[in-house]
Design a protein around this motif. Sequence first.
Motif, PDB file in Angstrom:
ATOM      1  N   GLN A  69      -2.673 -20.344  11.495  1.00  0.00           N
ATOM      2  CA  GLN A  69      -3.938 -19.596  11.549  1.00  0.00           C
ATOM      3  C   GLN A  69      -3.712 -18.117  11.230  1.00  0.00           C
ATOM      4  O   GLN A  69      -4.545 -17.474  10.596  1.00  0.00           O
ATOM      5  N   LEU A  75      -5.527 -16.113   8.351  1.00  0.00           N
ATOM      6  CA  LEU A  75      -6.244 -14.871   8.649  1.00  0.00           C
ATOM      7  C   LEU A  75      -5.756 -13.739   7.750  1.00  0.00           C
ATOM      8  O   LEU A  75      -6.557 -12.963   7.225  1.00  0.00           O
ATOM      9  N   ARG A 123     -14.747 -15.483   6.741  1.00  0.00           N
ATOM     10  CA  ARG A 123     -13.597 -16.374   6.964  1.00  0.00           C
ATOM     11  C   ARG A 123     -12.688 -15.813   8.055  1.00  0.00           C
ATOM     12  O   ARG A 123     -12.177 -16.559   8.897  1.00  0.00           O
ATOM     13  N   HIS A 172     -11.536 -17.738  11.658  1.00  0.00           N
ATOM     14  CA  HIS A 172     -10.150 -17.892  12.116  1.00  0.00           C
ATOM     15  C   HIS A 172      -9.937 -17.177  13.448  1.00  0.00           C
ATOM     16  O   HIS A 172      -9.273 -17.699  14.344  1.00  0.00           O
TER      17      HIS A 172
END
Length: 121
Positions: free
Chosen positions: A45, A49, A60, A64
């Motif tokens: 993640q 990110l 987005r 995240h």
Amino acid sequence: MTDWQRLQQRLPLLDERRLEQLEGELGAEVLRRLLGLFIEDGRIQGEALAAAFAEQDLERMARHLHSLKSACGSYGALRCQYLGEKLEQCCRRRQREPLAELMFAWQAALADTLAQVRLHR
């Protein structure tokens, strides 16, 4: 130094009491496996990110961050949870001003947190 910078410095990377609570509820072996998943998911993640940040894709990033801060809260990763919340707020409000500074602070906190979690495994 801003308020968020002062506060994040006072927050521990990990809340040891939370980890002890989880160990009592789940058992040491289950917690060890879950922490392994947390490390892997945090890495994945975190990379996603960083890619969203590089593209300045605030929507987005917010998605995240929402997932990451929830996971951080579950395992007592207080500094990452706090910085994730601040970053998510900036993204949702489309505030680009403190974004880079917060992102770099969050990345450093994540790296330090994951290193500390590895010690608990």
